[in-house]
Design a protein around this motif. Structure first.
Motif, short mmCIF file in Angstrom:
data_model
loop_
_atom_site.label_atom_id
_atom_site.label_comp_id
_atom_site.label_asym_id
_atom_site.label_seq_id
_atom_site.Cartn_x
_atom_site.Cartn_y
_atom_site.Cartn_z
N THR A 1 24.76 3.20 5.03
CA THR A 1 23.98 2.11 4.46
C THR A 1 24.71 0.81 4.78
O THR A 1 25.85 0.82 5.27
CB THR A 1 23.87 2.26 2.93
OG1 THR A 1 25.19 2.20 2.38
CG2 THR A 1 23.21 3.56 2.55
N HIS B 1 34.85 3.32 -1.08
CA HIS B 1 33.57 2.75 -1.53
C HIS B 1 32.69 3.81 -2.18
O HIS B 1 32.13 3.60 -3.26
CB HIS B 1 32.84 2.12 -0.35
CG HIS B 1 31.38 1.88 -0.61
ND1 HIS B 1 30.93 0.87 -1.44
CD2 HIS B 1 30.27 2.54 -0.17
CE1 HIS B 1 29.61 0.91 -1.49
NE2 HIS B 1 29.18 1.91 -0.74
N ARG C 1 25.96 -1.23 2.64
CA ARG C 1 27.14 -1.36 1.78
C ARG C 1 28.28 -0.48 2.25
O ARG C 1 29.45 -0.89 2.24
CB ARG C 1 26.76 -1.01 0.33
CG ARG C 1 25.97 -2.12 -0.34
CD ARG C 1 25.66 -1.80 -1.78
NE ARG C 1 24.99 -2.93 -2.43
CZ ARG C 1 24.53 -2.92 -3.67
NH1 ARG C 1 24.68 -1.83 -4.41
NH2 ARG C 1 23.94 -3.97 -4.19
N SER C 2 27.97 0.76 2.64
CA SER C 2 29.06 1.63 3.10
C SER C 2 29.62 1.14 4.42
O SER C 2 30.83 1.21 4.68
CB SER C 2 28.57 3.08 3.22
OG SER C 2 27.46 3.18 4.07
N THR D 1 29.28 0.17 -6.24
CA THR D 1 27.97 -0.27 -6.70
C THR D 1 27.73 0.24 -8.12
O THR D 1 28.03 1.39 -8.42
CB THR D 1 26.87 0.27 -5.77
OG1 THR D 1 27.14 -0.14 -4.43
CG2 THR D 1 25.50 -0.23 -6.18
N THR E 1 31.65 4.02 -6.25
CA THR E 1 30.24 4.02 -6.65
C THR E 1 29.89 5.31 -7.38
O THR E 1 29.16 5.30 -8.38
CB THR E 1 29.34 3.85 -5.42
OG1 THR E 1 29.72 2.65 -4.72
CG2 THR E 1 27.88 3.75 -5.80
N ASP F 1 31.66 -8.68 4.32
CA ASP F 1 30.65 -8.71 3.26
C ASP F 1 29.34 -8.10 3.77
O ASP F 1 29.18 -7.85 4.96
CB ASP F 1 30.44 -10.15 2.76
CG ASP F 1 30.04 -11.10 3.88
OD1 ASP F 1 29.42 -10.66 4.86
OD2 ASP F 1 30.35 -12.30 3.78
N GLU F 2 28.41 -7.87 2.84
CA GLU F 2 27.18 -7.16 3.20
C GLU F 2 26.30 -7.92 4.19
O GLU F 2 25.77 -7.32 5.12
CB GLU F 2 26.41 -6.82 1.93
CG GLU F 2 27.07 -5.73 1.12
CD GLU F 2 26.25 -5.33 -0.08
OE1 GLU F 2 25.01 -5.40 0.00
OE2 GLU F 2 26.85 -4.96 -1.12
#
Length: 874
Positions: free
Chosen positions: A571, A639, A573-574, A669, A643, A582-583
């Motif tokens: 994803t 990460h 985020r990952s 997250t 999450t 950053d995203e």
């Protein structure tokens, strides 16, 4: 009413399944019994679904199929009503949720085999007839063609309204004409000239502008000694073409007239090939000053790939667009896809299939679009002009002048251009012909917005069966039949892409003493890459190393970091965690790599590392070192674990196990509720299981904290395993246990053994679960990990209760409850204590009341706050 007794050439009847007839009025049959297809507009919906090649048709497509671009206000409701009625007709047993007519998004899908529709059977019979004729079996070819023509019952889709039906009517009519042409060409070649003269005379009357039918009639008349009438046929069509279209007859008719005038024996007349396609090509006449030069038409197509497999739907789609007789612009088709997916092979295969329709020549150019310096369109134009006979001293110097001369020479000619590996539409613009009689096949890694294309296909991986067929074709069935499962695993290891499959087949062919399993072992040891065979890197350097040399250094570095994890699915985020950005930056990187065909999209916000990306990273950067690979995987695991801990807190609120997860500063997250936490686990299963497997496979010398993080990650998502129900999470556990056993680190081993016990319990292996729960307690005590001791004791209680050993269950539950109470773990204490009380009751010890009975309501309240999916682990 239509008769359901139609049969194919093997004698099978249209029974025991759904069958459809479109070569006449629309008819449908279920188990051999005709089914009413409803009013005309409902028939139009059925036709749109039936003739869409088994693909889903969105609601907008169905509306356009029935009403065009001016639908009524209640079009959506009307379509849904028609679909509901069709479901009841086609599958009355499952009308509410039909497995025959499936809902896909806002549209629908009607999956049907080609043989279930008479048009598909007719096309298949004609294709087989062509093959039989090429093999010299004219009698069998004639039988197949007759069977194909017997399926026709009148005007196709007669009475069905709508633009889609109109387009299909035109397509099916072309299929009938092609079959008729082949049928009569074979009849003439077999010496049946006199018998077909009446039928060909009728066809010429029905299709007065069809030059092919005119040729066949001229040959038939000339063959029975009626030379004057044969020449009259030519004069009639010449006059008709001049009056209606202002043109002369084509080269085939003109050539046939000249041969008849010169007295060429009938057996030596030029005629169609084994599929009715004209073999003779007209010479080009090139004007140079006051002189004219005659040169043969160019035939530059490289040979078609002998090992080409699959892609039947794509080939059919491209060929139909290239030979569409109703086109008013050049037939230009595009093929896009990643390097190694077979774009060039498909382009050449399709080109050889349709070159009969372009007798004035075929031109080919490799535009080197993926190279650092692509081909110059001006130089390509010069090459084309030279190939068409223009003397070098006459070729203009300027690009615009070359383009103009090229288009002038192609005017009214039937020439096919294959422009391979294009970079963008700008590179192609001056190479496109202006004549509607020409065709163009373009291949490129990405789609070409801004280029007028008649059709476009985006190639994906081969199906598993097609990939296996490619290996069988390259190696021989005798070699692959002995290891069918390993052959399928090899196909998957090659990502089902044609180029890696050929590399693997070439390696096996060079080593006949190797088994397929030997090569698979080599690939596994080299992280599953086909370039681990020793020749793969060199073989892939074309599409990988050379094809992506334009990548910027930072893009390459980020690509290398993503592939170094060994995990195929990310994803945003990952990926941001792996890349340490950053995203928004991560999304820009991912989109850039996707546009370059190095990543695919496996869903909204998800990206899949393509096989070619690993090859590019290896070819350009070399294989990542152990430390670099470990850092990339650690970032991903941190990460995911952070999450997963946030999700665990919602599944088992108050459980102190979450405090025992080995976390760093990363926050991960967060989720507003249990449902969204569960959906995150469900969507991240490929990444979670992939990261855990990579940690388990890390060799000695890898970072010590990768394996513990992977084990903690699966423990953190274990409360969701039942709800998610994905076998990939369970499959990742045994490798973690084996890796932990090799390290002999008690804390990690105990947790891995506990995971295995949970997995065994979920799959019904109670003896195995009992064994590993006991091992987990022993290892966890040695590793001073009381959290896992309590969890495993509770698990032993569950196992004992399942096996009706209630006294043992009470013992385990009470020990677990006592440990939970010491930590203030209210829900854990309550769950174990209540289970102990239930087991006492089941054992008949109802008179034995626990000493803390007054706390039971509080315990029940604590359990009510725990989602039921998590209770088994609390």
């Amino acid at each position: 009413m239509c008769s359901p007794s139609g049969t194919d050439t093997t004698g099978r009847t249209m029974a025991d399944e759904l069958r459809f007839k479109v070569l006449g009025p629309l008819c449908a049959y279920r188990d051999g019994v005709e089914v009413p297809v409803g009013p005309p507009q409902q028939q139009a919906v059925l036709v749109a679904l039936l003739l869409s090649g088994g693909k889903a048709v969105p609601m907008s497509g169905l509306i356009e199929a029935v009403w065009g671009f001016e639908p009524p206000k209640r079009a959506v409701t009307t379509i849904r009503t028609y679909v509901w009625r069709l479901r009841k007709l086609l599958d009355p047993q499952e009308a509410a949720d039909s497995s025959v007519l499936q809902s896909v998004g806002d549209g629908y899908r009607l999956p049907t085999a080609p043989s279930a529709v008479d048009a598909g059977s007719s096309q298949s019979l004609t294709k087989r007839a062509v093959g039989q004729r090429r093999a010299g079996r004219a009698q069998e070819a004639g039988r197949l063609l007759s069977a194909s023509l017997d399926l026709w019952r009148g005007e196709p889709l007669s009475g069905v309204p709508g633009p889609f039906a109109a387009r299909q009517r035109a397509r099916l009519e072309e299929l009938r004409i092609a079959t008729l042409e082949e049928h009569y060409d074979l009849a003439l070649a077999s010496g049946r000239d006199r018998l077909v003269v009446p039928e060909l005379t009728e066809l010429v009357g029905a299709y007065p502008l069809n030059e092919r039918f005119r040729c066949l009639l001229m040959r038939a008349l000339y063959g029975v000694g009626r030379q004057t009438e044969a020449l009259d046929v030519y004069q009639d069509v010449r006059k008709l073409l001049l009056e209606e279209q202002g043109i002369d007859p084509g080269s085939e008719l003109t050539s046939l007239q000249q041969h008849i005038l010169s007295g060429t024996p009938p057996a030596e007349l030029p005629h169609g090939g084994p599929d009715g396609k004209q073999d003779r090509r007209a010479d080009l006449t090139v004007p140079v000053g006051s002189r004219r030069f005659h040169v043969p038409p160019p035939a530059q197509l490289p040979s078609s790939d002998a090992g080409f497999v699959g892609r039947e739907a794509e080939v059919s789609h491209l060929c139909a667009a290239l030979t569409d007789p109703a086109r008013t612009a050049p037939a230009a088709v595009g093929i896009s896809g990643v390097a190694g997916v077979g774009k060039t092979a498909l382009a050449l295969h399709a080109a050889h299939q349709v070159k009969y329709a372009f007798p004035d020549g075929q031109l080919y150019a490799d535009l080197r679009g993926a190279a650092k310096v692509p081909a110059d369109p001006s130089a390509v134009l010069a090459g084309f002009l030279l190939s068409m006979g223009v003397p070098s001293q006459v070729v203009p110097d300027g690009r615009d002048e070359r383009r103009d001369l090229f288009r002038s020479m192609l005017d009214e000619r039937r020439v096919l251009l294959v422009l391979d590996d294009a970079r963008d539409a700008e590179q192609l613009r001056d190479l496109m012909p202006g004549s509607a009689r020409c065709g163009v096949i373009v291949s490129a890694r990405s789609s070409l917005p801004g280029l007028p294309l008649s059709a476009q296909v985006c190639l994906g991986r081969l199906s598993l069966d097609e990939a296996v067929a490619l290996l069988e074709k390259a190696l021989g069935r005798g070699r692959t039949a002995t290891e069918p499962e390993d052959v399928r695993r090899l196909a998957e290891a090659c990502d089902r892409l044609p180029l890696p499959l050929r590399v693997a087949a070439g390696r096996l062919a060079a080593h006949p003493e190797w088994s397929v399993k030997v090569l698979l072992t080599s690939l596994t040891q080299d992280h599953g890459r086909i370039d681990g065979t020793g020749t793969g890197t060199a073989a892939l350097d074309g599409p990988a190393g050379h094809g992506h040399r334009h990548l910027m250094p930072d893009q390459l570095a980020r690509l290398g970091r993503l592939t170094a994890t060994g995990v195929p699915d990310f994803t945003v985020r990952s990926a941001a965690a792996v890349l340490m950005v950053d995203e928004p930056t991560a999304e820009r990187v991912l989109e850039a790599l996707r546009a370059d065909s190095l990543l695919g999209s496996s869903g909204p916000g998800r990206y899949r590392v393509r096989y070619v990306a690993r090859s590019v990273a290896t070819a350009r950067l070399g294989r990542p070192g152990q430390a670099e690979s470990d850092r990339a995987l650690r970032g991903l695991l941190e990460h995911l674990l952070a999450t997963a801990c946030n999700a665990f807190a919602l599944a088992a609120p108050g459980d102190p196990v979450q405090d025992a997860f080995r976390l760093r500063a990363t926050l991960g997250t967060s989720f507003p509720d249990f449902r969204q936490a569960r959906e995150w686990v469900r969507s991240e299963v490929p990444t979670i299981s992939g990261a855990a497997l990579q940690a388990a496979r890390r060799p000695a010398g890898a970072e010590e904290d990768l394996l513990p993080r992977a084990v903690d990650l699966l423990i953190a998502v274990s409360p969701f395993a039942g709800a998610v129900g994905d076998e990939r999470l369970r499959a990742a556990v045994p490798p973690l246990v084996r890796a932990a056993a090799k390290r002999n680190e008690p804390r990690t081993l105990g947790r891995a053994q506990f995971l295995y016990a949970v997995t065994a319990y979920q799959t019904g292996w109670l003896a195995e679960a009992r064994k590993y729960a006991g091992l987990a307690i022993s290892s966890a005590r040695q590793g001073q990990d009381p959290f896992i001791v309590r969890q495993a004791l509770h698990g032993l209680g569950m196992l004992a209760r399942a096996q009706r050993r209630f006294d043992e269950a009470v013992t385990h539950y009470e020990k677990a409850a006592a440990m939970a109470k010491r930590w203030g773990h209210l829900s854990g204490e309550a769950t174990s204590a209540i289970n102990a009380a239930l087991c006492r009751a089941l054992a008949g010890w109802a008179d034995e009341v626990p000493s803390d009975q007054d706390e039971t309501p509080e315990r029940w309240h604590a359990v009510e706050n725990v989602p039921w999916h998590a209770c088994g682990l609390c």
